[in-house]
Scaffold this motif. Structure first.
Motif, mmCIF file in Angstrom:
data_model
loop_
_atom_site.group_PDB
_atom_site.id
_atom_site.type_symbol
_atom_site.label_atom_id
_atom_site.label_comp_id
_atom_site.label_asym_id
_atom_site.label_seq_id
_atom_site.Cartn_x
_atom_site.Cartn_y
_atom_site.Cartn_z
ATOM 1 N N ARG A 185 -5.966 2.129 -0.014
ATOM 2 C CA ARG A 185 -6.403 2.360 -1.477
ATOM 3 C C ARG A 185 -7.919 3.125 -1.607
ATOM 4 O O ARG A 185 -8.565 2.046 -1.495
ATOM 5 C CB ARG A 185 -5.399 1.697 -2.418
ATOM 6 C CG ARG A 185 -4.704 1.031 -1.796
ATOM 7 C CD ARG A 185 -3.489 1.658 -2.467
ATOM 8 N NE ARG A 185 -3.365 1.920 -3.779
ATOM 9 C CZ ARG A 185 -3.255 2.668 -4.490
ATOM 10 N NH1 ARG A 185 -2.255 3.880 -3.961
ATOM 11 N NH2 ARG A 185 -3.552 2.553 -5.817
ATOM 12 N N ARG A 222 0.645 -1.323 0.182
ATOM 13 C CA ARG A 222 0.314 0.046 0.527
ATOM 14 C C ARG A 222 0.455 1.642 -0.005
ATOM 15 O O ARG A 222 0.423 2.374 -0.623
ATOM 16 C CB ARG A 222 -0.975 -0.285 1.360
ATOM 17 C CG ARG A 222 -1.812 0.939 1.485
ATOM 18 C CD ARG A 222 -2.623 1.492 2.785
ATOM 19 N NE ARG A 222 -3.005 -0.147 2.720
ATOM 20 C CZ ARG A 222 -4.038 0.206 4.086
ATOM 21 N NH1 ARG A 222 -3.727 1.213 4.662
ATOM 22 N NH2 ARG A 222 -4.777 -0.982 4.121
ATOM 23 N N ASN A 235 1.433 4.027 -2.904
ATOM 24 C CA ASN A 235 1.008 5.533 -2.336
ATOM 25 C C ASN A 235 1.713 6.339 -3.037
ATOM 26 O O ASN A 235 1.334 7.394 -3.754
ATOM 27 C CB ASN A 235 0.423 5.612 -1.119
ATOM 28 C CG ASN A 235 -1.405 5.242 -0.589
ATOM 29 O OD1 ASN A 235 -1.836 4.813 -1.689
ATOM 30 N ND2 ASN A 235 -1.486 4.021 0.725
#
Length: 70
Positions: free
Chosen positions: A69, A6, A10
């Motif tokens: 997300r 994640r 990001n």
């Protein structure tokens, strides 16, 4: 999704949204481009200190790097 994945996605999304290359982001964060690439590919896990540096380089709150997300 693992937190490491994640964070990697990001960072990629935020970097691209700002029109920065990996090299430019690495320079702003004070790290090697290869290291930044490994963070973005989830090969390495960033320390909290590193997440703060990357967030500052991207002009975002560090929480944006670990946000779920969409």
């Amino acid at each position: 999704m693992k937190l490491r994945d994640r964070v990697a996605l990001n960072i990629q999304d935020l970097r691209r949204a700002r029109g920065l290359s990996q090299e430019e982001l690495a320079l702003r964060a004070g790290v090697n481009r290869g290291y930044m690439g490994k963070l973005e590919n989830a090969k390495y896990a960033a320390s909290l200190d590193m997440l703060e540096k990357i967030a500052a380089a991207l002009s975002v709150d560090p929480s944006a790097l670990v946000a779920p997300r969409r």
